[in-house]
Enzyme design. Structure first.
Site, PDB file in Angstrom:
ATOM      1  N   THR A 147     -35.086   6.972  35.377  1.00 12.82           N
ATOM      2  CA  THR A 147     -34.866   7.273  34.427  1.00 12.82           C
ATOM      3  C   THR A 147     -35.384   8.453  33.545  1.00 12.82           C
ATOM      4  O   THR A 147     -35.272   8.889  31.929  1.00 12.82           O
ATOM      5  CB  THR A 147     -37.084   7.068  34.341  1.00 12.82           C
ATOM      6  OG1 THR A 147     -37.581   8.449  34.937  1.00 12.82           O
ATOM      7  CG2 THR A 147     -37.356   5.745  34.246  1.00 12.82           C
ATOM      8  N   ASP A 148     -34.077   9.492  33.880  1.00 11.62           N
ATOM      9  CA  ASP A 148     -34.353  10.487  34.227  1.00 11.62           C
ATOM     10  C   ASP A 148     -32.770  11.076  34.398  1.00 11.62           C
ATOM     11  O   ASP A 148     -32.841  12.103  34.937  1.00 11.62           O
ATOM     12  CB  ASP A 148     -35.232  11.692  34.377  1.00 11.62           C
ATOM     13  CG  ASP A 148     -35.732  13.033  33.818  1.00 11.62           C
ATOM     14  OD1 ASP A 148     -34.915  12.670  32.241  1.00 11.62           O
ATOM     15  OD2 ASP A 148     -35.241  13.969  34.281  1.00 11.62           O
TER      16      ASP A 148
END
Length: 298
Positions: A203-204
């Site tokens: 996600t990052d």
């Protein structure tokens, strides 16, 4: 160590993020670091500068002479299950986790493989970044999740972010056209529930979270794990390719989607929704975001 522990610049500057609880956490940090050094037989150097906003991180060696990194992290919603996410990867494309512990209700301590020389991927040409990032993402998505895994569904994050965006728009309706906001935030929620498959997500993942290593040329650090649609997982990298994103967002996302084995049209829809959310984020939208939104919506 208790008396002379140095707090890196960014961690010191962000003390007020957590209010009194964060102040208390920083006050307890020297004793916690000393306790962890004794327990894991660590000999630490000075912490990395300028460091991060929510963790104290320092290199050193352990009792076996291995080059390691101690990360003592303030627990917050975004980074929940960071340790479990790295452990699930088992060193495949990511730094190895030698040990980790959750201390009280506000701290996670991780003893990690040290990346040497540890240079960031963001210093390499963008075309090379695309190849490395998508290759590493495939390692993340290939993790065989256990039935009782702790990771949250992507829809939970999408709902929280969309609700926060709606509240900011209600407080300042001039921030974005209401129809565009409704379309983008509804899509943000929808896509988080309708993926073709569910996998472990980083996600990052951007080039600043990829470091050069000896065991592998490039290794991941700092995941914010969720479970959901893999098409979401290329978004942070795309957003960090700012100049290319503004010049030709469709061309950029198509290249990255093809490398990752993803459907480019679904990535486009995700990127449009995420850019709407970014327009309603906490702070001033980054320059050129309106241009990107227009091109993605054509």
């Amino acid at each position: 160590m208790t008396a002379r522990l140095r707090v890196p610049t960014f961690l010191q500057a962000s003390t007020d993020l957590g209010g009194p609880a964060r102040v208390a956490w920083l006050a307890a940090l020297p004793d916690r670091v000393a306790e962890l050094c004794a327990r894991w037989g660590l000999n630490l150097d000075e912490p990395f500068e300028p460091g991060g906003n929510c963790s104290w991180v320092a290199p050193g060696t352990d009792a076996d002479g291995r080059d390691v990194v101690l990360k003592v992290a303030w627990q917050h919603t975004e980074a929940l299950h960071e340790a479990e996410g790295l452990a699930a990867l088992g060193g495949h494309g990511a730094v190895e986790v030698h040990a980790f512990e959750h201390l009280a209700d506000d701290t996670t301590a991780l003893l990690l493989e040290r990346c040497l020389p540890g240079t960031e991927l963001r210093g390499r040409p963008e075309a090379e970044q695309h190849v490395v990032v998508t290759d590493l993402l495939r390692s993340v998505w290939a993790v065989d999740l256990e039935r009782d895994h702790p990771f949250r569904p992507l829809s939970l994050m999408a709902d929280e972010w969309a609700a926060q965006a709606e509240a900011r728009l209600a407080a300042d309706p001039r921030r974005l056209d209401a129809g565009l906001a409704r379309e983008g935030l509804a899509l943000f929620r929808e896509l988080s529930r309708t993926g073709p498959t569910e996998v472990l997500l980083f996600t990052d993942l951007h080039a600043g979270n990829v470091l050069s290593g000896q065991r592998r040329p490039w290794l991941l650090i700092d995941p914010k794990p969720y479970v959901g649609d893999p098409h979401y997982d290329v978004l942070q990298h795309l957003l960090n390719c700012n100049a290319s994103l503004q010049a030709d967002p469709i061309g950029l996302l198509t290249v990255v989607a093809d490398l990752a084995g993803l459907d480019a049209e679904r990535v486009r829809r995700w990127l449009f929704a995420r850019c709407v959310e970014e327009s309603l984020g906490d702070g001033v939208p980054w320059p050129g975001l309106d241009v990107v939104l227009h091109k993605l919506g054509e």
